[in-house]
Design an enzyme around this catalytic site. Structure first.
Site, PDB file in Angstrom:
ATOM      1  N   LYS A  53      22.949 -51.865 -12.543  1.00 31.76           N
ATOM      2  CA  LYS A  53      23.587 -50.653 -13.058  1.00 31.76           C
ATOM      3  C   LYS A  53      22.906 -50.150 -14.325  1.00 31.76           C
ATOM      4  CE  LYS A  53      27.943 -48.664 -14.129  1.00 31.76           C
ATOM      5  NZ  LYS A  53      29.350 -48.950 -14.282  1.00 31.76           N
ATOM      6  N   LYS A  93      31.682 -45.734 -15.388  1.00 29.20           N
ATOM      7  CA  LYS A  93      31.988 -46.543 -14.210  1.00 29.20           C
ATOM      8  C   LYS A  93      31.667 -45.782 -12.927  1.00 29.20           C
ATOM      9  CE  LYS A  93      33.644 -50.013 -16.463  1.00 29.20           C
ATOM     10  NZ  LYS A  93      32.778 -51.185 -16.565  1.00 29.20           N
TER      11      LYS A  93
HETATM   12  N1  UPG Z   1      29.254 -58.313 -15.219  1.00 31.64           N
HETATM   13  C1  UPG Z   1      28.407 -59.383 -15.279  1.00 31.64           C
HETATM   14  N2  UPG Z   1      28.616 -60.414 -14.411  1.00 31.64           N
HETATM   15  C2  UPG Z   1      29.641 -60.433 -13.524  1.00 31.64           C
HETATM   16  C3  UPG Z   1      30.507 -59.330 -13.474  1.00 31.64           C
HETATM   17  C4  UPG Z   1      30.289 -58.279 -14.346  1.00 31.64           C
HETATM   18  O1  UPG Z   1      27.478 -59.410 -16.081  1.00 31.64           O
HETATM   19  O2  UPG Z   1      29.758 -61.417 -12.775  1.00 31.64           O
HETATM   20  C5  UPG Z   1      29.063 -57.200 -16.180  1.00 31.64           C
HETATM   21  C6  UPG Z   1      28.813 -55.828 -15.570  1.00 31.64           C
HETATM   22  O3  UPG Z   1      27.438 -55.621 -15.376  1.00 31.64           O
HETATM   23  C7  UPG Z   1      29.386 -54.901 -16.650  1.00 31.64           C
HETATM   24  C8  UPG Z   1      30.478 -55.738 -17.290  1.00 31.64           C
HETATM   25  O4  UPG Z   1      30.247 -57.076 -16.939  1.00 31.64           O
HETATM   26  O5  UPG Z   1      28.422 -54.633 -17.643  1.00 31.64           O
HETATM   27  C9  UPG Z   1      31.888 -55.319 -16.863  1.00 31.64           C
HETATM   28  O6  UPG Z   1      32.041 -55.593 -15.498  1.00 31.64           O
HETATM   29  P1  UPG Z   1      33.011 -54.756 -14.557  1.00 31.64           P
HETATM   30  O7  UPG Z   1      33.148 -55.475 -13.301  1.00 31.64           O
HETATM   31  O8  UPG Z   1      32.536 -53.331 -14.516  1.00 31.64           O
HETATM   32  O9  UPG Z   1      34.359 -54.883 -15.349  1.00 31.64           O
HETATM   33  P2  UPG Z   1      35.403 -53.755 -15.668  1.00 31.64           P
HETATM   34  O10 UPG Z   1      36.092 -53.346 -14.437  1.00 31.64           O
HETATM   35  O11 UPG Z   1      34.792 -52.700 -16.525  1.00 31.64           O
HETATM   36  O12 UPG Z   1      36.440 -54.609 -16.557  1.00 31.64           O
HETATM   37  C10 UPG Z   1      36.060 -55.163 -17.806  1.00 31.64           C
HETATM   38  C11 UPG Z   1      37.158 -56.122 -18.237  1.00 31.64           C
HETATM   39  C12 UPG Z   1      38.470 -55.364 -18.489  1.00 31.64           C
HETATM   40  C13 UPG Z   1      38.212 -54.214 -19.453  1.00 31.64           C
HETATM   41  C14 UPG Z   1      37.080 -53.332 -18.946  1.00 31.64           C
HETATM   42  C15 UPG Z   1      36.682 -52.236 -19.922  1.00 31.64           C
HETATM   43  O13 UPG Z   1      37.319 -57.104 -17.237  1.00 31.64           O
HETATM   44  O14 UPG Z   1      39.428 -56.231 -19.044  1.00 31.64           O
HETATM   45  O15 UPG Z   1      39.411 -53.437 -19.599  1.00 31.64           O
HETATM   46  O16 UPG Z   1      35.892 -54.152 -18.773  1.00 31.64           O
HETATM   47  O17 UPG Z   1      35.731 -51.412 -19.266  1.00 31.64           O
END
Ligand code: UPG
Length: 472
Positions: A99, A369
């Protein structure tokens, strides 16, 4: 009906074998085993309403009240490190690559902006400030390639440390055994969520390396949050009060119903509840932004000394498990149903005694997102200046609420096709909803609350100004 796995140890043996074969450490295998035991015991990982109490912003420090810690923060910056979570793919925008490699401002990708921010922060700190990227097996190679292509000059001043997070075997929901998918063996594994940060820092050796170079305060954030830069006030507050962990939270708006919210556990401490941890019959309470008024921005501060001490005493951090029901091939719904075992980094707030939450302003949370977020960020509501992303002062409203028709705007490429001359002006717009296939000409201005609807395909001519209900 999934069969019970019987003797837990015997049932787990094939997972241990598979993980060993792929070079995963014994500590990680033990950690996964403890999560697996929860699946076998049919735990759901849910956090029920009855266990939680709301938290009021008035009871937490606000970042604006921490001005007196700025100087302490500048001092502590010599001991700081910036970590970006970079394990995710751009699937929510129809992309199959990392991403952070999606362009957001012209040619500038998240990764380029992160590099610019790192250089700017180094200048602010008056010395080196290491940047680390936690990649996943899906994003590592292409991130390394992209870094190699980024101007040599930038990289010389700030070469990010890259480490790769673990992978967990997917668990068949039918047999509770490792799933097999010979046509694409990579799909037998999933990234274990960003909670894996704590374990990956340890097993990669990066934790010890940072500590041995005097780096104690880690500022960690999502790589898709353009507002996540080091804040000297919060850093100073952490260092001055010897806090082991801080979560930056922000007041929830209607568009923050999906992220994790902050709560207090009836037994005492602060706790994070992710949507995936909410029982399906309690989602109304989860989404009640008046009850749970603060959400986790996923901008977190971790004292690496405290983390190290904790791990030496108790082994790898065992976070609340999140069981994500999927199919082994996410694009083929008829393939084998699996559990993906995941954890969330913000759960650290209930793992460290003395952990706190600090309320921050919206400028520290500019997430991208979906394509709708991207349209707003690309518009004249935001500006990028040497890595600093800011709201335009000319913007009349807080970030406009953009809702696009997923049939035509769910992919990055489809969005670009529909805004060939760039996005419309949104600085006087509070909400934009598009229903149907609409393409924008040059210099289109949207004002107030606007909904554009078309039954077929519509083109908005150059220099058009729109407001209210528009049927094309
Ligand atoms: N990511 C990793 N490894 C993983 C999963 C995700 O590096 O195994 C990274 C991803 O690239 C991104 C970030 O983590 O940069 C967030 O991941 P994402 O799956 O998009 O999480 P969100 O749905 O955005 O949720 C997170 C938190 C949530 C918070 C939110 C704010 O879990 O609690 O409210 O971020 O955007």
């Amino acid at each position: 009906d999934s069969p019970r796995a019987g003797n837990g140890q015997t049932a787990f043996a094939p997972f241990a074998r598979k993980m060993r074969l792929h070079g995963l450490s014994e500590g990680l295998i033990r950690l996964f085993n403890s999560y697996y035991d929860e699946i076998v015991a049919r735990h759901t990982g849910y956090l029920h309403e009855a266990e939680l109490l709301p938290v009021s912003a008035a009871d937490l420090p606000h970042v604006d009240s921490l001005e007196s810690f700025r100087e302490a923060g500048r001092q502590a910056a010599r001991q700081a490190v910036v970590i970006k979570l970079n394990g995710g793919l751009g699937t929510s925008m129809g992309m199959t690559h990392a991403k952070s490699l999606i362009p957001v401002f012209g040619e500038m990708r998240f990764l380029d902006i992160i590099m610019q921010q790192a250089l700017l922060q180094q200048k602010e700190c008056g010395g080196p400030l290491p940047l680390a990227l936690m990649n996943s097996f899906s994003t590592h190679e292409e991130t390394l390639q992209a870094l190699a292509d980024i101007r040599e000059e930038d990289c010389r001043q700030c070469t990010p440390v890259c480490f790769v997070q673990h992978k967990f075997p997917k668990v068949s929901r039918r047999t509770l055994q490792p799933v097999s998918y010979p046509q694409s063996p990579d799909m037998e594994w999933n990234p274990p969520g960003h909670g894996d940060l704590y374990a990956s820092l340890v097993t990669s050796g990066v934790l010890d390396d940072l500590l041995s170079h005097g780096r104690r305060y880690a500022f960690v954030s999502n790589s898709d949050n353009l507002g996540a830069v080091l804040d000297m006030r919060i850093l100073g507050y952490m260092a001055g009060n010897e806090l082991p962990f801080i979560m930056e939270v922000a007041p929830r708006t209607a568009s923050d119903k999906k992220g994790g919210h902050l709560a207090q556990h009836r037994d005492g401490g602060l706790i994070l509840r992710e949507l995936a941890q909410c029982p399906p019959d309690e989602t109304d309470a989860f989404q009640d932004i008046r009850r749970y008024g603060l959400f986790n921005t996923n901008n977190l501060w971790v004292d690496l000394h405290a983390l190290k001490k904790r791990i030496e005493k108790e082994g790898l951090l065992r976070l609340p498990v999140i069981l994500n029901p999927k199919t082994v091939n996410p694009r083929d719904k008829s393939s084998e149903p699996v559990w993906q075992v995941e954890t969330a980094m913000g759960a650290g707030i209930s793992m460290f005694t003395g952990a706190q939450a600090v309320v921050v302003n919206r400028d520290r949370f500019i997430p991208v997102k979906k394509c709708s977020d991207l349209l707003a960020v690309m518009s004249d509501c935001f500006a990028l200046n040497q890595g600093t992303v800011s709201f335009s002062p000319e913007c009349r409203y807080p970030t406009p609420q953009v809702t696009l028709d997923d049939r035509y705007y769910d992919h990055y490429d489809k969005l670009l096709q529909r805004i060939p001359y760039g996005p419309p002006s949104l600085k006087e717009c509070s909400s934009l909803t598009i229903k149907g296939d609409v393409t924008f000409g040059r210099n289109v201005v949207i004002r107030g609350d606007t909904t554009i609807t078309t039954g077929g395909t519509a083109h908005i001519p150059d220099n058009t100004e729109l407001e209210g209900e528009v049927i094309l």
